[in-house]
Design an enzyme around this catalytic site. Sequence first.
Site, PDB file in Angstrom:
ATOM      1  N   HIS A 162       0.945  -1.016  -0.205  1.00 47.05           N
ATOM      2  CA  HIS A 162      -0.054  -0.075  -0.105  1.00 47.05           C
ATOM      3  C   HIS A 162       0.866   1.195  -0.203  1.00 47.05           C
ATOM      4  O   HIS A 162       0.618   2.237  -0.668  1.00 47.05           O
ATOM      5  CB  HIS A 162      -0.985  -0.052   1.204  1.00 47.05           C
ATOM      6  CG  HIS A 162      -1.695   1.276   1.449  1.00 47.05           C
ATOM      7  ND1 HIS A 162      -2.898   1.419   0.818  1.00 47.05           N
ATOM      8  CD2 HIS A 162      -1.508   2.495   2.035  1.00 47.05           C
ATOM      9  CE1 HIS A 162      -3.515   2.597   0.971  1.00 47.05           C
ATOM     10  NE2 HIS A 162      -2.531   3.362   1.849  1.00 47.05           N
ATOM     11  N   GLU A 163       1.818   1.349   0.930  1.00 45.35           N
ATOM     12  CA  GLU A 163       2.641   2.416   0.944  1.00 45.35           C
ATOM     13  C   GLU A 163       3.613   2.558  -0.397  1.00 45.35           C
ATOM     14  O   GLU A 163       3.865   3.820  -0.816  1.00 45.35           O
ATOM     15  CB  GLU A 163       3.799   2.407   2.011  1.00 45.35           C
ATOM     16  CG  GLU A 163       2.973   2.138   3.477  1.00 45.35           C
ATOM     17  CD  GLU A 163       2.153   3.372   3.814  1.00 45.35           C
ATOM     18  OE1 GLU A 163       2.183   4.526   3.209  1.00 45.35           O
ATOM     19  OE2 GLU A 163       1.306   2.936   4.166  1.00 45.35           O
ATOM     20  N   HIS A 172       1.607   4.575  -2.800  1.00 48.55           N
ATOM     21  CA  HIS A 172       1.696   5.907  -2.665  1.00 48.55           C
ATOM     22  C   HIS A 172       2.864   6.470  -3.340  1.00 48.55           C
ATOM     23  O   HIS A 172       2.777   7.489  -3.935  1.00 48.55           O
ATOM     24  CB  HIS A 172       1.749   6.234  -1.109  1.00 48.55           C
ATOM     25  CG  HIS A 172       0.433   6.437  -0.521  1.00 48.55           C
ATOM     26  ND1 HIS A 172      -0.625   6.760  -0.928  1.00 48.55           N
ATOM     27  CD2 HIS A 172       0.000   5.761   0.628  1.00 48.55           C
ATOM     28  CE1 HIS A 172      -1.754   6.720  -0.382  1.00 48.55           C
ATOM     29  NE2 HIS A 172      -1.391   6.011   0.777  1.00 48.55           N
ATOM     30  N   HIS A 204       3.115   9.388  -6.471  1.00 47.71           N
ATOM     31  CA  HIS A 204       4.009  10.376  -6.508  1.00 47.71           C
ATOM     32  C   HIS A 204       4.876  10.300  -7.728  1.00 47.71           C
ATOM     33  O   HIS A 204       5.220  11.541  -8.225  1.00 47.71           O
ATOM     34  CB  HIS A 204       5.045  10.252  -5.113  1.00 47.71           C
ATOM     35  CG  HIS A 204       5.738  11.413  -5.149  1.00 47.71           C
ATOM     36  ND1 HIS A 204       7.091  11.228  -4.693  1.00 47.71           N
ATOM     37  CD2 HIS A 204       5.584  12.838  -5.270  1.00 47.71           C
ATOM     38  CE1 HIS A 204       7.637  12.800  -4.720  1.00 47.71           C
ATOM     39  NE2 HIS A 204       6.815  13.580  -5.005  1.00 47.71           N
TER      40      HIS A 204
END
Length: 232
Positions: free
Chosen positions: A101-102, A105, A109
Amino acid sequence: MFPFFYDPSFILIIPAILLAMYAQNKVQSTFNKYVQHGAKLGMTGAQLASDILRKQGMHDVKTELVGGHMTDHYDPRSKVLRLSYKIYHGTSLAALGIAAHEVGHAIQHDEGYALLSLRNMIVPLASIGSQAAFPLLFIGLLMGSQSLAGLGVVVFMFAVLFQLITLPVEYNASSRALDLLTAGNYISFEEEKPVKKVLDAAALTYVAATVMAVLQLLRLLMISGLLGRRND
């Protein structure tokens, strides 16, 4: 007019409070359950994150250990993916899901995902709005100044906007995470459902935060007299 601290409009946010309590309990119980389920892959969350980032060609993103429980996050300013101990060193389904999940992100980005960029832009305004809204409203009510109270409502709108944008950003990161894990054969077909439960439980906390923000805004509109009320 009821005194500010006893305003009956407080009842509006009770459903949001109950939802937040449920969401917190759900994410904790789901995490505690699947952090005990070792993934067949045997790879730690940190190894998984590094492997996916390498395959994505994102060699400038680092993975670091961060203190605390469930403090996992991606820092776009320094391009660092920070994972808590049980995620960084863990080989569980929960660890792989949260780590992915991270990474989602980080990929957002890297790709310039519009909603993430917008969220990052309004962070300062959202922070000011969440801190200044109630003092401005309170002072405005004490002084009998609807304009000052109204200003408190306006600045709080930035906090609400932040939550509204955060919701699709988080769901998109979770969707990317599941796709990365399945397409990369990091999890089996049988492991996909448990990982999705972990991600869905985490997302529920953002749903609760959004509902709270929206209902709080409605409450502030009523208290300030901007929605269906008038000062005596």
